[in-house]
Design an enzyme around this catalytic site. Sequence first.
Site, PDB file in Angstrom:
ATOM      1  N   LYS A   1       0.805  -1.226   0.000  1.00 50.63           N
ATOM      2  CA  LYS A   1       0.000   0.000   0.000  1.00 50.63           C
ATOM      3  C   LYS A   1       0.835   1.271   0.000  1.00 50.63           C
ATOM      4  O   LYS A   1       0.387   2.301  -0.488  1.00 50.63           O
ATOM      5  CB  LYS A   1      -0.954  -0.003   1.181  1.00 50.63           C
ATOM      6  CG  LYS A   1      -1.986  -1.119   1.105  1.00 50.63           C
ATOM      7  CD  LYS A   1      -2.968  -0.959   2.230  1.00 50.63           C
ATOM      8  CE  LYS A   1      -3.941  -2.124   2.229  1.00 50.63           C
ATOM      9  NZ  LYS A   1      -5.035  -1.885   3.169  1.00 50.63           N
TER      10      LYS A   1
ATOM     11  N   ILE B   1     -10.312   9.690   7.801  1.00 53.95           N
ATOM     12  CA  ILE B   1     -11.421  10.434   7.203  1.00 53.95           C
ATOM     13  C   ILE B   1     -12.676  10.158   8.029  1.00 53.95           C
ATOM     14  O   ILE B   1     -13.048   9.002   8.230  1.00 53.95           O
ATOM     15  CB  ILE B   1     -11.652  10.022   5.721  1.00 53.95           C
ATOM     16  CG1 ILE B   1     -10.339  10.077   4.914  1.00 53.95           C
ATOM     17  CG2 ILE B   1     -12.749  10.850   5.068  1.00 53.95           C
ATOM     18  CD1 ILE B   1      -9.783  11.450   4.669  1.00 53.95           C
TER      19      ILE B   1
ATOM     20  N   ASN C   1      -7.140  -3.558  -5.444  1.00 53.91           N
ATOM     21  CA  ASN C   1      -7.267  -5.006  -5.326  1.00 53.91           C
ATOM     22  C   ASN C   1      -6.975  -5.599  -6.692  1.00 53.91           C
ATOM     23  O   ASN C   1      -7.621  -5.254  -7.674  1.00 53.91           O
ATOM     24  CB  ASN C   1      -8.666  -5.390  -4.860  1.00 53.91           C
ATOM     25  CG  ASN C   1      -8.863  -5.040  -3.401  1.00 53.91           C
ATOM     26  OD1 ASN C   1      -8.001  -5.329  -2.571  1.00 53.91           O
ATOM     27  ND2 ASN C   1      -9.953  -4.395  -3.081  1.00 53.91           N
TER      28      ASN C   1
ATOM     29  N   ARG D   1      -7.466  -8.408  -8.211  1.00 53.33           N
ATOM     30  CA  ARG D   1      -8.186  -9.672  -8.470  1.00 53.33           C
ATOM     31  C   ARG D   1      -9.637  -9.337  -8.756  1.00 53.33           C
ATOM     32  O   ARG D   1     -10.042  -8.194  -8.619  1.00 53.33           O
ATOM     33  CB  ARG D   1      -8.134 -10.542  -7.214  1.00 53.33           C
ATOM     34  CG  ARG D   1      -8.663  -9.747  -6.033  1.00 53.33           C
ATOM     35  CD  ARG D   1      -8.856 -10.540  -4.783  1.00 53.33           C
ATOM     36  NE  ARG D   1      -8.815  -9.708  -3.592  1.00 53.33           N
ATOM     37  CZ  ARG D   1      -9.814  -8.981  -3.121  1.00 53.33           C
ATOM     38  NH1 ARG D   1     -10.982  -8.965  -3.724  1.00 53.33           N
ATOM     39  NH2 ARG D   1      -9.670  -8.248  -2.035  1.00 53.33           N
TER      40      ARG D   1
HETATM   41  P1  ADP Z   1      -8.055  -3.626   3.810  1.00 50.56           P
HETATM   42  O1  ADP Z   1      -7.102  -3.884   2.685  1.00 50.56           O
HETATM   43  O2  ADP Z   1      -7.627  -4.248   5.097  1.00 50.56           O
HETATM   44  O3  ADP Z   1      -9.481  -3.926   3.442  1.00 50.56           O
HETATM   45  P2  ADP Z   1      -8.444  -0.756   3.258  1.00 50.56           P
HETATM   46  O4  ADP Z   1      -7.325   0.182   3.127  1.00 50.56           O
HETATM   47  O5  ADP Z   1      -9.133  -1.189   1.994  1.00 50.56           O
HETATM   48  O6  ADP Z   1      -7.954  -2.054   4.096  1.00 50.56           O
HETATM   49  O7  ADP Z   1      -9.525  -0.166   4.224  1.00 50.56           O
HETATM   50  C1  ADP Z   1     -10.673  -0.910   4.623  1.00 50.56           C
HETATM   51  C2  ADP Z   1     -11.706   0.001   5.261  1.00 50.56           C
HETATM   52  O8  ADP Z   1     -11.130   0.682   6.400  1.00 50.56           O
HETATM   53  C3  ADP Z   1     -12.216   1.122   4.363  1.00 50.56           C
HETATM   54  O9  ADP Z   1     -13.275   0.713   3.545  1.00 50.56           O
HETATM   55  C4  ADP Z   1     -12.656   2.142   5.412  1.00 50.56           C
HETATM   56  O10 ADP Z   1     -13.910   1.784   5.952  1.00 50.56           O
HETATM   57  C5  ADP Z   1     -11.604   2.007   6.502  1.00 50.56           C
HETATM   58  N1  ADP Z   1     -10.471   2.971   6.290  1.00 50.56           N
HETATM   59  C6  ADP Z   1      -9.267   2.714   5.721  1.00 50.56           C
HETATM   60  N2  ADP Z   1      -8.485   3.833   5.669  1.00 50.56           N
HETATM   61  C7  ADP Z   1      -9.214   4.828   6.222  1.00 50.56           C
HETATM   62  C8  ADP Z   1      -8.989   6.247   6.453  1.00 50.56           C
HETATM   63  N3  ADP Z   1      -7.848   6.842   6.124  1.00 50.56           N
HETATM   64  N4  ADP Z   1      -9.985   6.944   7.020  1.00 50.56           N
HETATM   65  C9  ADP Z   1     -11.163   6.358   7.380  1.00 50.56           C
HETATM   66  N5  ADP Z   1     -11.437   5.048   7.193  1.00 50.56           N
HETATM   67  C10 ADP Z   1     -10.486   4.282   6.628  1.00 50.56           C
END
Ligand code: ADP
Length: 446
Positions: free
Chosen positions: A116, A203, A290, A292
């Site tokens: 990431k 956020i 993602n 995939r």
């Molecule tokens: P993973 O790969 O573990 O699924 P993500 O980066 O896709 O992690 O984040 C998953 C979820 O976590 C997001 O959909 C959101 O709900 C929350 N999230 C991630 N980063 C943030 C952020 N900077 N601010 C607020 N919520 C976040």
Amino acid sequence: MFSRVLIANRGEIALRIIRACQELGIETVAVYSEADKEASYVQVADEAICIGPASPAKSYLNIPAIISAAEIADVDAIHPGYGFLAENAHFAEVCTDCGITFVGPDASSMRLLGDKVAARDLARKARVPCVPGSDGEIRDEAEAIKLANKIGYPVIVKAAAGGGGRGMRVAHNDISLHKGFSAARMEAEAAFKNGTVYLEKFIVEPRHVEVQLLADKSGNAVHFYERDCTIQRRHQKLIEESPCPVLDEKTREELCKAGLRLIKEAKYHNAATVEFLLDKDKNFYFIEVNTRIQVEHPVTEMVTGHDLIKLQLKVAAGQTLDLRQRDIVHKGCAMECRINAEDPARGYAPCPGRIEKFVVPGGFGVRVETHIYQGAMVSPYYDSMIGKLIVHQPTREETIATMKRALREFRIEPIKTTIPAHLKILSHNLFVKNKVDTSFIERHLS
Ligand code: ADP
């Protein structure tokens, strides 16, 4: 096109891929663990090979066993589905080294986007807005606290190798950041054998919006619009829909184009999803890619009329995309409810067991993706998702009405499922009025 494909997965996605292959005239080889001997996807494949005991580490994650099966069955490609080895760059590499096409991106772009921190760097290069945060890895608490005071609390510490919502900690002040930093790092180290963490501004009350993309090996790429996956529990999606009900046309176009810029910058091929958070002022920020096909891909298939699994197979086989962006038209509204064998009344505790009654809903606009049948066993070894109910109608209001009707028609006994939770969400005023954010379940339905 391929003549024989092995599906390195189980459950509903294995069945979904087998069906797409059959329609393309491709022979299929299923692999299964001892616990999945009677599974429906095993019955419909042309050939099925047992790859080990129930434990995923010994079967669906067992690379030597899967590669041996592929060699014995003499396949020319492997489709990994989602989960298990789908984002394992080493596995993609092994497939290539054995002369088997991996239905997915190159190992190198998977590695790049799977990290990431590296993906954020790439997004900045492609002029895609990122959540404000660290430029790269954060090495210690002092560095984290210094940056948090610069960008302002709340902040979130995240694992570079993260996935499935693990390795994340929110902090509202120096003290909680101090604790959260080491907790996130330890969790990341345990889950991903990689303790690298970075920092983002947290956020507040965002929506989760993602763009579906597909690229061929000649550098052509298209997007299939967005999905809104704001309804989550512990960062795991429960309901997904398209279009995102709060996006205006201009922002939507910018979002889809941002996703395209990013995968072009990565010289990516095959299916990808670029995920964003949308804040209250409709600013979007990149969070991750993602590499995939995703669980929620049918939502996009319903609103665009394109079969994403068939497209994945075609571009993996080296075909150029015969789709131009203007051929991809978004029509109506689609929604997916994940039906999990979990008890919402007991903190979503898993409910494995034998299914004695299974009556699937139908009717206009209803699609069910499941590997379950009457008499099937829901194994405690695997993910609790037993099916997906997808509805497509002209408007969101009609989609919700059909979804509620179909959920009530669904009979799954005696195990508990997420159906009652879905009915509550779909009837909730805030959901109906599009006033939800990613914390909706925790705040209003726990
Ligand atoms: P993973 O790969 O573990 O699924 P993500 O980066 O896709 O992690 O984040 C998953 C979820 O976590 C997001 O959909 C959101 O709900 C929350 N999230 C991630 N980063 C943030 C952020 N900077 N601010 C607020 N919520 C976040």
